[in-house]
Write a protein that holds these residues in place. Structure first.
Motif, PDB file in Angstrom:
ATOM      1  N   THR A 116       0.824  -1.208   0.000  1.00 54.08           N
ATOM      2  CA  THR A 116       0.000   0.000   0.000  1.00 54.08           C
ATOM      3  C   THR A 116       0.857   1.256   0.000  1.00 54.08           C
ATOM      4  O   THR A 116       1.785   1.380   0.799  1.00 54.08           O
ATOM      5  N   GLY A 117       0.564   2.164  -0.919  1.00 54.55           N
ATOM      6  CA  GLY A 117       1.214   3.465  -0.933  1.00 54.55           C
ATOM      7  C   GLY A 117       2.399   3.598  -1.870  1.00 54.55           C
ATOM      8  O   GLY A 117       2.895   4.697  -2.083  1.00 54.55           O
ATOM      9  N   ILE A 118       2.871   2.513  -2.463  1.00 58.75           N
ATOM     10  CA  ILE A 118       4.025   2.607  -3.359  1.00 58.75           C
ATOM     11  C   ILE A 118       3.537   2.946  -4.766  1.00 58.75           C
ATOM     12  O   ILE A 118       2.500   2.447  -5.217  1.00 58.75           O
ATOM     13  N   SER A 119       4.287   3.811  -5.447  1.00 59.27           N
ATOM     14  CA  SER A 119       3.928   4.163  -6.824  1.00 59.27           C
ATOM     15  C   SER A 119       4.409   3.075  -7.781  1.00 59.27           C
ATOM     16  O   SER A 119       5.315   2.301  -7.454  1.00 59.27           O
ATOM     17  N   ASP A 120       3.817   3.025  -8.956  1.00 63.18           N
ATOM     18  CA  ASP A 120       4.241   2.048  -9.966  1.00 63.18           C
ATOM     19  C   ASP A 120       5.713   2.235 -10.313  1.00 63.18           C
ATOM     20  O   ASP A 120       6.456   1.258 -10.443  1.00 63.18           O
ATOM     21  N   ARG A 121       6.130   3.480 -10.474  1.00 65.26           N
ATOM     22  CA  ARG A 121       7.515   3.765 -10.838  1.00 65.26           C
ATOM     23  C   ARG A 121       8.483   3.270  -9.772  1.00 65.26           C
ATOM     24  O   ARG A 121       9.482   2.610 -10.067  1.00 65.26           O
ATOM     25  N   LEU A 122       8.167   3.537  -8.510  1.00 71.30           N
ATOM     26  CA  LEU A 122       9.052   3.123  -7.436  1.00 71.30           C
ATOM     27  C   LEU A 122       9.029   1.609  -7.245  1.00 71.30           C
ATOM     28  O   LEU A 122      10.077   1.001  -6.985  1.00 71.30           O
ATOM     29  N   LEU A 123       7.878   0.973  -7.410  1.00 74.82           N
ATOM     30  CA  LEU A 123       7.807  -0.480  -7.309  1.00 74.82           C
ATOM     31  C   LEU A 123       8.663  -1.125  -8.395  1.00 74.82           C
ATOM     32  O   LEU A 123       9.433  -2.052  -8.123  1.00 74.82           O
ATOM     33  N   ALA A 124       8.561  -0.625  -9.617  1.00 71.92           N
ATOM     34  CA  ALA A 124       9.377  -1.168 -10.715  1.00 71.92           C
ATOM     35  C   ALA A 124      10.865  -0.994 -10.414  1.00 71.92           C
ATOM     36  O   ALA A 124      11.663  -1.921 -10.613  1.00 71.92           O
ATOM     37  N   GLN A 125      11.228   0.154  -9.889  1.00 73.90           N
ATOM     38  CA  GLN A 125      12.627   0.425  -9.543  1.00 73.90           C
ATOM     39  C   GLN A 125      13.114  -0.517  -8.448  1.00 73.90           C
ATOM     40  O   GLN A 125      14.183  -1.106  -8.553  1.00 73.90           O
ATOM     41  N   ARG A 126      12.314  -0.684  -7.397  1.00 70.74           N
ATOM     42  CA  ARG A 126      12.716  -1.548  -6.282  1.00 70.74           C
ATOM     43  C   ARG A 126      12.798  -3.015  -6.725  1.00 70.74           C
ATOM     44  O   ARG A 126      13.702  -3.736  -6.305  1.00 70.74           O
ATOM     45  N   LEU A 127      11.859  -3.463  -7.560  1.00 70.90           N
ATOM     46  CA  LEU A 127      11.926  -4.840  -8.048  1.00 70.90           C
ATOM     47  C   LEU A 127      13.205  -5.067  -8.845  1.00 70.90           C
ATOM     48  O   LEU A 127      13.866  -6.100  -8.689  1.00 70.90           O
TER      49      LEU A 127
END
Length: 141
Positions: free
Chosen positions: A56-67
């Motif tokens: 909850t709360g993570i942006s698509d861009r940041l999730l893609a970066q973290r993955l």
């Protein structure tokens, strides 16, 4: 030999290189969203949308970066399934699973610490540490 002396001797064997490696590991684990993403994977998330729903709360861009970062660090495995449309699956690697099992004692310690009475805290008062979590999420009471 007392337990205290034994503990002190154990930490005397940590050299500068070991300390730097340990610090790097702490920074990796402490990076924002890392724990939540790994936990989502351990709970069965495999597709990007499942991770997004679980964290909850993570942006698509940041999730893609973290993955991508977690894949590069060897904690997440990325599998491309050639189909129409192409499917991409993410799952904790063996190292990611091991890390999560190693973090469990820290999680347990955190829960015990949160429940334990603290010196200087008024009985029944809200735990000041709870506000930090709310502030990180961008919410307040």
């Amino acid at each position: 030999m007392s337990a205290e002396v034994a503990a002190l001797r154990r930490y005397q064997d940590i050299d500068d290189t070991g300390c730097r490696i340990f610090q790097d590991s702490l920074e990796l684990v402490g990076r924002r969203w890392t724990g939540a993403i790994l936990l989502a994977g351990m709970r069965g998330a495999r597709r990007f949308g499942e991770y997004r729903a679980a964290v909850t709360g993570i942006s698509d861009r940041l999730l893609a970066q973290r993955l991508k970062e977690l894949e590069s660090d060897g904690l997440i495995e990325r599998t491309v399934i050639p189909s129409s449309p192409v499917q991409i699956r993410y799952a904790p690697s063996a190292d990611g699973q091991e890390l999560m099992s190693l973090l469990q004692p820290l999680i347990d310690w955190s829960h015990r610490r949160l429940r334990a009475p603290r010196a200087g805290r008024v009985s029944g008062a809200a735990d000041p540490r709870a506000g930090r979590a709310d502030a990180r999420k961008g919410t307040s009471d």
